[in-house]
Design a protein around this motif. Structure first.
Motif, PDB file in Angstrom:
ATOM      1  N   GLN A 136      41.519  37.801  50.134  1.00  0.00           N
ATOM      2  CA  GLN A 136      42.395  38.955  49.913  1.00  0.00           C
ATOM      3  C   GLN A 136      43.748  38.508  49.359  1.00  0.00           C
ATOM      4  OE1 GLN A 136      42.501  41.066  53.658  1.00  0.00           O
ATOM      5  NE2 GLN A 136      40.603  42.168  53.198  1.00  0.00           N
ATOM      6  N   ARG A 137      44.272  37.401  49.867  1.00  0.00           N
ATOM      7  CA  ARG A 137      45.548  36.898  49.346  1.00  0.00           C
ATOM      8  C   ARG A 137      45.415  36.539  47.872  1.00  0.00           C
ATOM      9  NH1 ARG A 137      45.672  34.710  54.570  1.00  0.00           N
ATOM     10  NH2 ARG A 137      44.887  32.680  53.913  1.00  0.00           N
ATOM     11  N   PHE A 138      44.318  35.891  47.523  1.00  0.00           N
ATOM     12  CA  PHE A 138      44.078  35.514  46.132  1.00  0.00           C
ATOM     13  C   PHE A 138      43.952  36.751  45.246  1.00  0.00           C
ATOM     14  CE2 PHE A 138      41.394  33.927  42.603  1.00  0.00           C
ATOM     15  CZ  PHE A 138      42.280  32.976  42.125  1.00  0.00           C
ATOM     16  N   GLU A 139      43.299  37.766  45.743  1.00  0.00           N
ATOM     17  CA  GLU A 139      43.161  39.032  45.012  1.00  0.00           C
ATOM     18  C   GLU A 139      44.546  39.622  44.701  1.00  0.00           C
ATOM     19  OE1 GLU A 139      42.028  43.176  46.890  1.00  0.00           O
ATOM     20  OE2 GLU A 139      40.219  41.958  46.611  1.00  0.00           O
ATOM     21  N   ILE A 140      45.428  39.581  45.679  1.00  0.00           N
ATOM     22  CA  ILE A 140      46.778  40.117  45.487  1.00  0.00           C
ATOM     23  C   ILE A 140      47.556  39.251  44.498  1.00  0.00           C
ATOM     24  CG2 ILE A 140      48.996  40.562  46.617  1.00  0.00           C
ATOM     25  CD1 ILE A 140      47.366  41.414  49.092  1.00  0.00           C
ATOM     26  N   VAL A 141      47.429  37.937  44.605  1.00  0.00           N
ATOM     27  CA  VAL A 141      48.113  37.040  43.667  1.00  0.00           C
ATOM     28  C   VAL A 141      47.727  37.378  42.233  1.00  0.00           C
ATOM     29  CG1 VAL A 141      48.205  34.658  42.834  1.00  0.00           C
ATOM     30  CG2 VAL A 141      48.480  35.128  45.258  1.00  0.00           C
ATOM     31  N   LEU A 142      46.446  37.551  42.004  1.00  0.00           N
ATOM     32  CA  LEU A 142      45.981  37.872  40.645  1.00  0.00           C
ATOM     33  C   LEU A 142      46.567  39.190  40.152  1.00  0.00           C
ATOM     34  CD1 LEU A 142      42.233  36.780  40.776  1.00  0.00           C
ATOM     35  CD2 LEU A 142      44.157  35.598  39.678  1.00  0.00           C
ATOM     36  N   GLU A 143      46.602  40.175  41.030  1.00  0.00           N
ATOM     37  CA  GLU A 143      47.162  41.470  40.611  1.00  0.00           C
ATOM     38  C   GLU A 143      48.671  41.369  40.381  1.00  0.00           C
ATOM     39  OE1 GLU A 143      47.129  46.226  41.526  1.00  0.00           O
ATOM     40  OE2 GLU A 143      45.819  44.936  42.718  1.00  0.00           O
ATOM     41  N   LEU A 144      49.371  40.603  41.209  1.00  0.00           N
ATOM     42  CA  LEU A 144      50.811  40.407  40.984  1.00  0.00           C
ATOM     43  C   LEU A 144      51.058  39.779  39.613  1.00  0.00           C
ATOM     44  CD1 LEU A 144      52.047  39.128  44.469  1.00  0.00           C
ATOM     45  CD2 LEU A 144      52.594  41.328  43.408  1.00  0.00           C
ATOM     46  N   PHE A 145      50.280  38.749  39.284  1.00  0.00           N
ATOM     47  CA  PHE A 145      50.411  38.109  37.972  1.00  0.00           C
ATOM     48  C   PHE A 145      50.130  39.096  36.846  1.00  0.00           C
ATOM     49  CE2 PHE A 145      50.182  33.789  39.894  1.00  0.00           C
ATOM     50  CZ  PHE A 145      51.255  33.236  39.203  1.00  0.00           C
ATOM     51  N   GLU A 146      49.072  39.887  36.995  1.00  0.00           N
ATOM     52  CA  GLU A 146      48.729  40.874  35.967  1.00  0.00           C
ATOM     53  C   GLU A 146      49.856  41.884  35.787  1.00  0.00           C
ATOM     54  OE1 GLU A 146      45.000  42.692  37.018  1.00  0.00           O
ATOM     55  OE2 GLU A 146      43.925  40.792  36.880  1.00  0.00           O
ATOM     56  N   ARG A 147      50.391  42.373  36.893  1.00  0.00           N
ATOM     57  CA  ARG A 147      51.472  43.370  36.831  1.00  0.00           C
ATOM     58  C   ARG A 147      52.736  42.777  36.212  1.00  0.00           C
ATOM     59  NH1 ARG A 147      50.889  48.362  39.338  1.00  0.00           N
ATOM     60  NH2 ARG A 147      48.715  48.606  39.911  1.00  0.00           N
ATOM     61  N   ALA A 148      53.063  41.554  36.598  1.00  0.00           N
ATOM     62  CA  ALA A 148      54.253  40.902  36.033  1.00  0.00           C
ATOM     63  C   ALA A 148      54.072  40.687  34.528  1.00  0.00           C
ATOM     64  CB  ALA A 148      54.525  39.592  36.753  1.00  0.00           C
ATOM     65  N   GLU A 149      52.903  40.209  34.146  1.00  0.00           N
ATOM     66  CA  GLU A 149      52.634  39.970  32.730  1.00  0.00           C
ATOM     67  C   GLU A 149      52.686  41.278  31.926  1.00  0.00           C
ATOM     68  OE1 GLU A 149      49.891  36.657  30.918  1.00  0.00           O
ATOM     69  OE2 GLU A 149      48.679  38.396  31.534  1.00  0.00           O
ATOM     70  N   ALA A 150      52.128  42.351  32.490  1.00  0.00           N
ATOM     71  CA  ALA A 150      52.149  43.657  31.822  1.00  0.00           C
ATOM     72  C   ALA A 150      53.576  44.188  31.671  1.00  0.00           C
ATOM     73  CB  ALA A 150      51.294  44.651  32.600  1.00  0.00           C
ATOM     74  N   ALA A 151      54.443  43.794  32.602  1.00  0.00           N
ATOM     75  CA  ALA A 151      55.856  44.227  32.553  1.00  0.00           C
ATOM     76  C   ALA A 151      56.685  43.336  31.609  1.00  0.00           C
ATOM     77  CB  ALA A 151      56.460  44.216  33.952  1.00  0.00           C
ATOM     78  N   GLY A 152      56.043  42.313  31.044  1.00  0.00           N
ATOM     79  CA  GLY A 152      56.758  41.439  30.110  1.00  0.00           C
ATOM     80  C   GLY A 152      57.489  40.293  30.758  1.00  0.00           C
ATOM     81  N   VAL A 153      57.185  40.014  32.022  1.00  0.00           N
ATOM     82  CA  VAL A 153      57.819  38.898  32.717  1.00  0.00           C
ATOM     83  C   VAL A 153      57.048  37.627  32.375  1.00  0.00           C
ATOM     84  CG1 VAL A 153      58.407  37.921  34.983  1.00  0.00           C
ATOM     85  CG2 VAL A 153      58.577  40.401  34.589  1.00  0.00           C
ATOM     86  N   PRO A 154      57.723  36.615  31.816  1.00  0.00           N
ATOM     87  CA  PRO A 154      57.004  35.392  31.450  1.00  0.00           C
ATOM     88  C   PRO A 154      56.517  34.641  32.683  1.00  0.00           C
ATOM     89  CG  PRO A 154      59.367  35.141  31.050  1.00  0.00           C
ATOM     90  CD  PRO A 154      59.141  36.560  31.500  1.00  0.00           C
ATOM     91  N   LYS A 155      55.445  33.864  32.485  1.00  0.00           N
ATOM     92  CA  LYS A 155      54.874  33.098  33.609  1.00  0.00           C
ATOM     93  C   LYS A 155      55.854  32.035  34.063  1.00  0.00           C
ATOM     94  CE  LYS A 155      50.133  33.841  32.368  1.00  0.00           C
ATOM     95  NZ  LYS A 155      48.892  33.344  31.889  1.00  0.00           N
TER      96      LYS A 155
END
Length: 155
Positions: A136-155
């Motif tokens: 579940q933690r990994f699932e959330i990490v992936l979604e956080l990354f997706e949301r940040a990337e969609a918002a234009g926040v660089p990795k």
């Protein structure tokens, strides 16, 4: 490992009084102690700040950075106060933080892009539930990354 001083909190009476009286000395003394103890960064935990949140946050940031050049983790759920803190910061600013909660995705996350600030992601579901296991933690990490990337926040 990096030590982040997390004891500059609005819940401390001396810090509340410093804000109310616009007296930077108690804040500055606490920050100096944190620096002396080896802090890598200072977490500026103001809470939501209520009325005049922008002025209150600017006061905190200015008080802290007047005695240190360490990075500042700006810790508030109030988007207006967060923006004011980012604007007032001369030191490296880190947003602390965002999660899958809708208001944080909509109001806090875009500030990371706007101010080119690093941002801390919290492993919480959109309803603030804590994940129960690694999957579940990994699932959330992936979604956080997706949301940040969609918002234009660089990795």
């Amino acid at each position: 490992m990096k030590l982040i001083a997390d004891n500059l909190r609005i819940t401390k009476k001396s810090i509340q009084d410093a804000l109310t009286g616009r007296n930077p000395k108690p804040i500055q003394e606490l920050v100096k102690q944190c620096v002396e103890k080896g802090a890598w960064a200072i977490d500026v935990n103001t809470g939501p700040l209520g009325k005049s949140s922008e002025k209150g946050m600017a006061f905190f940031i200015e008080a802290v950075q007047s005695v240190t050049d360490l990075p500042l983790l700006i810790d508030t759920s109030n988007p207006a106060a967060m923006k004011a803190g980012l604007e007032a910061a001369n030191n490296k600013a880190i947003i602390n933080g965002f999660s899958l909660e809708p208001h944080k995705l909509e109001k806090i996350l875009p500030l990371a892009k706007e101010y080119d600030a690093d941002i801390v992601g919290f492993l919480l579901y959109s309803d603030c539930r804590v994940p129960k296991d690694e999957a579940q933690r990994f699932e959330i990490v992936l979604e956080l990354f997706e949301r940040a990337e969609a918002a234009g926040v660089p990795k």
